[in-house]
Design a protein around this motif. Structure first.
Motif, PDB file in Angstrom:
ATOM      1  N   ARG A   1      -4.448   1.927   4.620  1.00  0.00           N
ATOM      2  CA  ARG A   1      -3.917   3.282   4.838  1.00  0.00           C
ATOM      3  C   ARG A   1      -4.965   4.342   4.481  1.00  0.00           C
ATOM      4  O   ARG A   1      -5.571   4.292   3.404  1.00  0.00           O
TER       5      ARG A   1
ATOM      6  N   ASP B   1      -4.382   7.561   3.853  1.00  0.00           N
ATOM      7  CA  ASP B   1      -3.951   8.431   2.754  1.00  0.00           C
ATOM      8  C   ASP B   1      -4.160   7.759   1.400  1.00  0.00           C
ATOM      9  O   ASP B   1      -4.534   8.408   0.419  1.00  0.00           O
TER      10      ASP B   1
ATOM     11  N   ARG C   1       3.018   5.839  -3.312  1.00  0.00           N
ATOM     12  CA  ARG C   1       4.128   6.608  -3.897  1.00  0.00           C
ATOM     13  C   ARG C   1       3.984   6.673  -5.419  1.00  0.00           C
ATOM     14  O   ARG C   1       4.203   7.726  -6.029  1.00  0.00           O
TER      15      ARG C   1
ATOM     16  N   GLN D   1       0.835  -1.208   0.000  1.00  0.00           N
ATOM     17  CA  GLN D   1       0.000   0.000   0.000  1.00  0.00           C
ATOM     18  C   GLN D   1       0.867   1.254   0.000  1.00  0.00           C
ATOM     19  O   GLN D   1       0.559   2.235  -0.677  1.00  0.00           O
ATOM     20  N   VAL D   2       1.973   1.217   0.752  1.00  0.00           N
ATOM     21  CA  VAL D   2       2.897   2.365   0.804  1.00  0.00           C
ATOM     22  C   VAL D   2       3.506   2.610  -0.575  1.00  0.00           C
ATOM     23  O   VAL D   2       3.567   3.749  -1.051  1.00  0.00           O
ATOM     24  N   LYS D   3       3.933   1.547  -1.246  1.00  0.00           N
ATOM     25  CA  LYS D   3       4.575   1.692  -2.556  1.00  0.00           C
ATOM     26  C   LYS D   3       3.563   2.140  -3.618  1.00  0.00           C
ATOM     27  O   LYS D   3       3.898   2.931  -4.500  1.00  0.00           O
TER      28      LYS D   3
END
Length: 472
Positions: A305, A307, A265, A260-262
């Protein structure tokens, strides 16, 4: 221009016009009297040709036609009306001998059919429903209906959703599709892509919950040669494959947190970095995501997430369940039957009225996907052109099969086997182990594994733990 007086009565609402087509003069007169008494404006025609001539002069809101007409029949009339005005609701009246023809017509979009003789109240109810469903805002006039050709529907709920989807498609906003499994989220995503300026570019879909986490990053973003053991060559990821087009991230709620973080980005930078590479590559992709999960609950539980959620749900579209669009069930069932009959080379003309009613009133927890499976079953088993009620009832009685993995099936059998031995021996471990042809130590391990206490099976019922009985 003089202003109307404040006490002037409001103009009466315009009455909805119904065109009735039948070559039986007595039936025309009876229907006209009944519909006018119900408040409708009624026009009549004794043939398909006369009906089309009237249609060119003044378009009705609904057409009620007999199937048997001189010259061109009611089905041919419907085909012509559909070509001129796809949204016009048509109701067919049929005698028993023409039921198969009328049923087949529902697959093409006829709203419904009534078997003569029919109850006047039932007729008015069907007309009210048809007019109500035709009332929702139509798609913009410039919309080419081919963009939504895979979505079979005439319900007001779906008409509103598709109108919204078409407008959303003209922008480049990210779209989040919500809905239960089997409601058609991927079909809607494809329709949005076809209606968008990106239609000439690729549409790529990936199920984020069906691919192991170790492979998902490489599938999405690609990898370079030597990035890991099996990376024997460069691999283009799905973001790059969808460049210029649309990427559907299905079951986005099942995406692992690290990915999810990648993904966030990539959405922020509009560039991907393949696994093992130090260079980012720009991509131009429209994101559509879909899930059956409650993402807000997942955020509250720390599984999704916040965001990323706000990046993905610029526009949210929620697909109705099949139970919320029951008027589509006959249309879908006949559409699927036609598809499957051609696929399996079967001569099937439709469902009997009783079978169609059973389909329409069933609960359908699996939604459209479950309906397709049920129709496939009756298609395989039907021995008559018209699918009978008995086959539909058989398909509907089949419970959703619980498919266990081999390991789960072994676990379940092993526990049931141990319980059976303990009942047979009244909880005596030595006897049970002897019957199982296992030593007592190994047998105790099996009991502990399944959290079974031998004392619970003794006639006197004392409660002593497994570990204590081993010391006896």
């Amino acid at each position: 221009m003089p202003r109307p007086r404040p006490d002037s009565p409001a103009p009466p609402p315009q009455r909805q016009r119904i065109l009735v087509v039948d070559d039986d003069a007595d039936m025309l007169r009876l229907l006209s009297l009944r519909l006018r008494a119900a408040g409708y404006d009624v026009a009549t025609a004794a043939s398909a040709e006369a009906a089309l001539a009237h249609f060119d002069l003044e378009r009705p809101q609904l057409v009620l036609s007999d199937v048997r007409l001189p010259g061109r029949d009611g089905l041919a009339l419907f085909d012509e009306l559909r070509a001129r005005c796809p949204a016009l609701p048509v109701i067919l009246m049929t005698a028993h001998g023409t039921i198969p023809d009328a049923v087949e017509a529902t697959a093409k979009g006829v709203f419904t059919y009534l078997t003569k003789p029919f109850d006047g109240r039932a007729l008015l109810e069907q007309i009210d429903q048809a007019l109500a469903l035709a009332a929702p805002a139509a798609l913009p006039a410039q919309a080419d209906s081919r963009w939504r050709s895979e979505i079979i529907s005439r319900s007001g709920r779906m008409a509103d959703l598709l109108a919204e989807a078409y407008m959303v498609a003209q922008s480049d906003a990210s779209v989040l599709l919500l809905g239960e499994s089997g409601t058609g989220k991927e079909l809607l995503a494809r329709a949005i892509h076809r209606a968008s300026p990106r239609a000439g570019k690729p549409f790529v879909a990936i199920n984020c919950g069906a691919i192991p986490e170790a492979l998902l990053e490489s599938e999405l973003f690609g990898h370079v040669k030597g990035a890991f053991t099996d990376a024997v060559s460069h691999h283009k990821g799905l973001f790059q494959a969808a460049d210029g087009g649309t990427l559907l991230l299905d079951e986005i709620g099942d995406m692992p947190p690290a990915l999810q973080v990648k993904l966030l980005r990539v959405l922020q930078e509009r560039a991907v970095r393949p696994v093992g590479s130090s260079q980012s590559q720009p991509v131009d992709v429209r994101i559509i995501s879909a899930t059956h999960r409650d993402l807000e609950a997942a955020m509250a539980a720390g599984q999704f997430r916040e965001d990323l959620y706000y990046r993905l749900h610029v526009v949210t579209l929620t697909l109705p369940t099949l139970a919320e669009r029951r008027e589509d069930i006959p249309l879908l069932a006949n559409h699927f039957l036609d598809q499957l009959a051609r696929k399996y080379d079967r001569k099937l003309s439709g469902f009997s009225p009783e079978a169609l009613k059973a389909l329409t009133t069933a609960p359908w927890p699996g939604n459209v996907r479950q309906l397709y499976n049920a129709v496939e079953q009756v298609c395989a088993l039907s021995t008559t052109p018209l699918v009978p009620l008995s086959l539909v009832q058989r398909a509907l009685r089949v419970p959703g099969a619980q498919v266990l993995s081999l390991a789960e099936a072994r676990q379940r059998f092993e526990r049931e086997y141990l319980v059976g031995l303990l009942k047979m021996t009244d909880g005596h471990v030595a006897d049970a182990a002897r019957l199982a042809q296992r030593n007592r130590t190994e047998f105790y391990r099996l009991l502990q594994k399944h959290q079974l206490t031998p004392a619970h099976f003794k006639p006197e019922g004392p409660t002593e733990p497994v570990a204590d009985e081993r010391q006896d």
